[in-house]
Design a protein around this motif. Structure first.
Motif, mmCIF file in Angstrom:
data_model
loop_
_atom_site.group_PDB
_atom_site.id
_atom_site.type_symbol
_atom_site.label_atom_id
_atom_site.label_comp_id
_atom_site.label_asym_id
_atom_site.label_seq_id
_atom_site.Cartn_x
_atom_site.Cartn_y
_atom_site.Cartn_z
ATOM 1 N N GLY A 105 -0.211 -2.703 10.042
ATOM 2 C CA GLY A 105 -0.671 -4.076 9.839
ATOM 3 C C GLY A 105 0.202 -5.078 10.577
ATOM 4 N N LEU A 106 1.509 -4.811 10.566
ATOM 5 C CA LEU A 106 2.449 -5.689 11.274
ATOM 6 C C LEU A 106 2.165 -5.702 12.769
ATOM 7 C CD1 LEU A 106 5.089 -7.374 11.416
ATOM 8 C CD2 LEU A 106 6.342 -5.215 11.525
ATOM 9 N N PHE A 107 2.041 -4.523 13.361
ATOM 10 C CA PHE A 107 1.809 -4.427 14.803
ATOM 11 C C PHE A 107 0.463 -5.046 15.179
ATOM 12 C CE2 PHE A 107 4.762 -0.605 15.956
ATOM 13 C CZ PHE A 107 5.844 -1.355 15.537
ATOM 14 N N ALA A 108 -0.585 -4.628 14.477
ATOM 15 C CA ALA A 108 -1.917 -5.142 14.816
ATOM 16 C C ALA A 108 -1.973 -6.653 14.596
ATOM 17 C CB ALA A 108 -2.976 -4.431 13.972
ATOM 18 N N GLY A 109 -1.361 -7.103 13.519
ATOM 19 C CA GLY A 109 -1.348 -8.544 13.243
ATOM 20 C C GLY A 109 -0.608 -9.312 14.329
ATOM 21 N N TYR A 110 0.491 -8.737 14.797
ATOM 22 C CA TYR A 110 1.261 -9.408 15.848
ATOM 23 C C TYR A 110 0.472 -9.430 17.149
ATOM 24 C CZ TYR A 110 5.191 -10.996 18.594
ATOM 25 O OH TYR A 110 5.999 -11.745 19.396
ATOM 26 N N PHE A 111 -0.178 -8.333 17.444
ATOM 27 C CA PHE A 111 -0.970 -8.216 18.665
ATOM 28 C C PHE A 111 -2.107 -9.240 18.674
ATOM 29 C CE2 PHE A 111 -4.221 -6.275 21.372
ATOM 30 C CZ PHE A 111 -3.464 -5.981 22.506
ATOM 31 N N VAL A 112 -2.759 -9.390 17.519
ATOM 32 C CA VAL A 112 -3.929 -10.263 17.444
ATOM 33 C C VAL A 112 -3.542 -11.729 17.264
ATOM 34 C CG1 VAL A 112 -5.975 -10.839 16.078
ATOM 35 C CG2 VAL A 112 -5.405 -8.441 16.557
ATOM 36 N N PHE A 113 -2.618 -11.978 16.351
ATOM 37 C CA PHE A 113 -2.330 -13.363 15.979
ATOM 38 C C PHE A 113 -1.047 -13.908 16.607
ATOM 39 C CE2 PHE A 113 -4.572 -11.543 12.192
ATOM 40 C CZ PHE A 113 -5.756 -12.247 12.345
ATOM 41 N N LYS A 114 -0.316 -13.073 17.291
ATOM 42 C CA LYS A 114 0.939 -13.484 17.949
ATOM 43 C C LYS A 114 1.947 -14.094 16.974
ATOM 44 C CE LYS A 114 -1.169 -12.485 21.796
ATOM 45 N NZ LYS A 114 -1.195 -11.022 21.952
ATOM 46 N N ARG A 115 1.965 -13.560 15.797
ATOM 47 C CA ARG A 115 2.979 -14.009 14.847
ATOM 48 C C ARG A 115 3.276 -12.858 13.891
ATOM 49 N NH1 ARG A 115 -1.320 -17.780 11.591
ATOM 50 N NH2 ARG A 115 -2.153 -16.096 10.334
ATOM 51 N N LEU A 116 4.376 -12.995 13.149
ATOM 52 C CA LEU A 116 4.721 -11.976 12.155
ATOM 53 C C LEU A 116 3.883 -12.259 10.915
ATOM 54 C CD1 LEU A 116 8.555 -12.030 12.766
ATOM 55 C CD2 LEU A 116 6.926 -10.289 13.550
ATOM 56 N N ASP A 117 2.654 -11.789 10.939
ATOM 57 C CA ASP A 117 1.674 -12.133 9.914
ATOM 58 C C ASP A 117 1.950 -11.342 8.635
ATOM 59 O OD1 ASP A 117 -1.577 -13.275 10.095
ATOM 60 O OD2 ASP A 117 -0.815 -12.182 8.354
ATOM 61 N N PHE A 118 2.489 -12.046 7.657
ATOM 62 C CA PHE A 118 2.898 -11.359 6.438
ATOM 63 C C PHE A 118 1.689 -10.852 5.649
ATOM 64 C CE2 PHE A 118 4.862 -11.639 2.023
ATOM 65 C CZ PHE A 118 5.472 -10.417 2.135
ATOM 66 N N GLY A 119 0.613 -11.622 5.669
ATOM 67 C CA GLY A 119 -0.597 -11.175 4.988
ATOM 68 C C GLY A 119 -1.075 -9.820 5.507
ATOM 69 N N MET A 120 -0.940 -9.615 6.811
ATOM 70 C CA MET A 120 -1.389 -8.352 7.387
ATOM 71 C C MET A 120 -0.415 -7.214 7.055
ATOM 72 S SD MET A 120 -4.341 -8.735 8.534
ATOM 73 C CE MET A 120 -5.454 -10.103 8.910
ATOM 74 N N VAL A 121 0.844 -7.535 6.901
ATOM 75 C CA VAL A 121 1.794 -6.513 6.433
ATOM 76 C C VAL A 121 1.416 -6.065 5.024
ATOM 77 C CG1 VAL A 121 4.188 -6.103 5.731
ATOM 78 C CG2 VAL A 121 3.698 -7.306 7.870
#
Lengths: 440, 440, 440
Positions: free
Chosen positions: C285-301
């Protein structure tokens, strides 16, 4: 790549254990009994942990349902409550509650402190289901519960020094003496009184203390104005919800541990009746709350759920699942009616502790005499229940009233008007419960 | 109405099981031993779950005690910490910590990964009290704890990439190697060093890492101004309180699980000393906090309680309940004195992690050599404790310092001034910790 | 000073127990078996408690990730969900799910209610690993989970009466019937379908219900504007984090309890694969979230972590730790892709329940047919997995769609525009979730 844990070594160790067991020609009895004893003790230790976490549950309910200006004060009280409870129980409570009555009576004392051998090898001292240490800690967690019930009712205006002094005396002395009458093999036990896990011995004892406290404290400023009840919105409904869920969780240990072993049938039966009581308690609170307030009153759902748990606690092992539903539902309704009645009487209970723990504790204890069936299949008698409720209630209320009364005369038990209006947190603790800012 | 579960079928099944057992003429030894083994393993699995929930405890304490503008950042770190901890422990940590020393030494490695048979039938590989898988997971939960201690101290200004890199190295390599010296049967174990559940191996190792971190990071902007210490109010005292209660709960597994079986006497004894240490730690923090700050400092009560838990951890099985009270009380006082001293030295520790885990971890380890009594009734020696504290401390501090130092030189370990002032949440994560609005 | 608990009495009691056991000349088999049975049942009761606390986990995730104006409404729903779940399961669900198929089929019913003897002595009715009561309560906690998944997706605009009616039907009837096809020994079980702990039977069933709900409800006002997805910031990230940690904790019981005994090797193996799946899910979730949203997206973690747990649930006992890492990681990536896709389709899922529970539930079930190894060492077949996913999915989705559709036609399932904009709390419940004020 060789691996330590994959070598044949551990396998060999295990086999040799079994051989050692077999080589005694007949089976080693200590291993046989140890399996059951260990399992029972594990359940009791987990139950202890679950009852412990009820203190966080109480903290959540009380801080969530009270005003944000007093949040730290409430959390401070609720953190110190198990601390004081465990320490006083260590010093005198345990040996006041389980003093070893020579004949069933009203007072005995087994001496100060615990003093078993140091190195943990206490199994020899254990009764059937758990060790001496487990016994102490499980009961200590219970003891602290009685005080924490008082804490919620008297919140937002009690002096912290008064609360702590009260707790020392109530948990250290009153609770264990009353408890000894039933669970310590005292006079109420001999009289046939039944209270499985403490609807009376824990909850109504705490509830009577709460009632004495709010009578002597008086209501919060601005609670009752011109005949109207003014809402004091709680700081955080999520926090209160966390608290209620943790209390339900903790009740797995509170009631489940009161079997005093891991007996599969008994414990699991108790967990079922306990959960069913919680469910219909919530439904009862929902219906009664809707009927009275014409809204989906979430506070009444939560308090109804707790009421159901308190109600089923006295007879969780002797009331059938079907009747458990009834006990919980009635408790859920009673908690709403009680809350209204207390407000009519201008008895200001911040979190509904008297309604939940006193009223439904009494109800649950009497319910044993209505729905309970003894192990031999005969109905449980009603009169000993009434007797136990009356004796414990009178003692707990009178003791709490006297303690609070003396404290009031000597030092005052209520904070100043200014402190109450501005909040206890800033005055007594120097910090606020929440500091949520995004701009500096 | 016929019911599947009420038919005689299950009863018959159960009886046939017993008959099958009996028909072996002599009792089936595997069932006898399996009862005890199963019970022991259940306790260890529950202990694993309890240590796991300590990570939520740490998250609560750290997020609650730090500023709301950094809440998400802290929760992000504390969620990834057990994730990284478990994964690195799976890859190399477990086999670094329990490498199977041929002779007690300072380094060995048992190989990468776990590789037992797939289908769960790992009981054959188990040592007496629990399975290989339980062993791994219990120890993995411990490993992650060491890193999470660092997390709190360095909060609010560390670069997330630095923290993650540090955690990978510290939990993946430093922690298990140091741990192997005692728990893996290495050189400190051979030297007579005793650390029951990790006052040194977990808590002070984490604390030394935290100290290295805050030395190299420097204090938060605006923390020390004109010789004064400026309070940075925590976002949520209830959240911190939830954290502390969950840590106490988790310590039931942290210390109770360190018996490495469900041994009734030993485990329950450990739970009693652990809880008593927590209680007097809270009292010590309360008294010292009142003496120093002239208020009922709730933060010091909470940190005192944790200090008591850390303090009793090294000797929870060899220190009597009475001395456990002393160990906890002293720890509670030390945490206050340490917090003041660190502030004097302008070492800015957001949540008091160094004071709680390093200072009281050292204290607790030395306390084993002061109050501890070995199984044979003789006092535990003091010098090996001092030796272990020194060796582990020097290694952990030097390693952490080198890691942070290299990271600082290569990439920088601190966020920009703007990000620190405006908060890490909006810059690194794009959301705020709390969004409580009622008007749109 | 003489002490009751230190006298020789308890020692004597314990010795006499052992003698009683020995005096039967050959060992008393009931004590031998009772040790193992008691241990197994204790594990199952603890698993029940852990699954119970998942309901608090869901409440935290859903209330934390949704807007503060609807906090009470969500907590209200999530408190009533286990209440309704347990009660309907008591009335009909248990006997719908375990009806005792004469031949494996698609429907059977074992009758209303539970009706074992009152006084808790239900061990005789127990199957090998736990009692009838434990069985009921464990399964009842599972049942309520399916509904709570729906709750999160449809939050912030569903009528409370519609949600409650849906829950009554979905948990009371649909869930247990679908469950009976596999766990009750029905047609899917006979077809070779495998679902260890419910990736399909619980999670995707709930997820399909959630999908039907959000299709018929439509998105929240202002969620999709001019082709853009508008963020609706959640009220409290700490609350959501508490929720996720409690769900992970609860999964120790959800998966660990699905072994249906305390079998040391199997349960501990399952805990390891479960935790590894959670860890790589978070990383995915961290990697995919970073790839898509360009941020450390905690919700996706957080959602990635839950996705990993859901994914590994179907095969936690038959997938090796190494493949568990892969299953979790893929699930963590899928949850991000799914969330984006749903938003593209204007399917508004407040907390990502469809992505976590439906998508990853399907993935996990299919993963059994890719990575799973049966007890005999052969690969698990793929086609029965596909078949089970399709049959359960079609049934759950169609049932949920019909229920919501009929409710929509009859009463409407969505609150008024005004209530939605102003928040459900003030209109339906009359209180706000948070009242944090410091000035009066």
């Amino acid at each position: 790549m060789e691996k330590f844990f994959l070598s044949e070594l551990p396998l060999a160790i295990r086999e040799s254990t079994l051989e050692a067991t077999a080589s005694a020609d007949s089976i080693d009895l200590s291993i046989v009994a140890e399996g059951l004893f260990t399992a029972n003790n594990i359940w009791m230790m987990m139950a202890t942990a679950l009852v412990f976490i009820m203190h966080l549950g109480f903290a959540g309910v009380e801080a969530g349902f009270s005003q944000s200006k007093n949040t730290v004060n409430i959390l401070f009280k609720n953190t110190l409550t198990p601390v004081i409870g465990i320490l006083t129980y260590y010093i005198i409570g345990f040996n006041l509650m389980y003093p070893g009555y020579e004949t069933p009576g009203w007072f005995a004392f087994g001496g100060f402190f615990l003093d078993l051998p140091v190195n943990g090898n206490s199994a020899d001292y254990a009764s059937g289901g758990y060790t001496y240490w487990t016994d102490f800690l499980f009961q200590a967690m219970f003891a602290a519960t009685a005080a924490t019930i008082v804490s919620g009712a008297v919140a937002e205006r009690i002096k912290i020094s008064s609360y702590i002094t009260f707790t020392l005396l109530f948990v250290g002395i009153v609770y264990p003496i009353v408890g000894s009458w039933k669970w310590g093999g005292g006079a109420l036990d001999a009289a046939g009184f039944y209270d499985f896990a403490g609807s009376t011995l824990v909850h109504s004892v705490g509830g009577w203390g709460a009632l004495a406290g709010i009578m002597l404290l008086g209501p919060r400023i601005g609670k009752y104005v011109d005949g109207k009840v003014i809402d004091k919105p709680g700081s955080s409904v999520p926090l209160a919800t966390i608290g209620v869920f943790l209390l339900w969780l903790g009740w797995f240990g509170f009631n489940g541990g009161s079997v005093l072993s891991g007996d599969p049938g008994k414990v699991s039966f108790v967990l079922v009746t306990t959960s069913l009581g919680a469910c219909t308690g919530a439904i009862g609170g929902l219906f009664a709350g809707y009927f009275v307030f014409k809204r989906l009153d979430f506070g009444m759902v939560l308090n109804g759920l707790l009421a159901g748990l308190v109600g089923i606690t006295a007879g969780a092992d002797v009331i059938s699942p079907g009747w458990a539903l009834v006990v919980g539902f009635v408790a859920g309704i009673m908690v709403v009616l009680s809350a209204i009645t207390l407000d009519k009487l201008k008895l200001d209970d911040c979190v509904g502790a008297v309604s939940v723990h006193l009223v439904c504790g009494v109800w649950g204890t009497l319910a044993v005499g209505i729905f309970g069936v003894a192990a031999d299949g005969t109905p449980m008698p009603f009169l000993p229940q009434l007797y136990g409720v009356a004796v414990c209630g009178a003692t707990a209320f009178a003791s709490a009233y006297i303690i609070f009364f003396v404290l009031k005369k000597l030092f005052g038990i209520r904070v100043s008007e200014q402190h109450e209006i501005e909040g206890l947190d800033s005055h007594e603790h120097g910090i606020r419960g929440y500091t949520i800012v995004y701009d500096e």
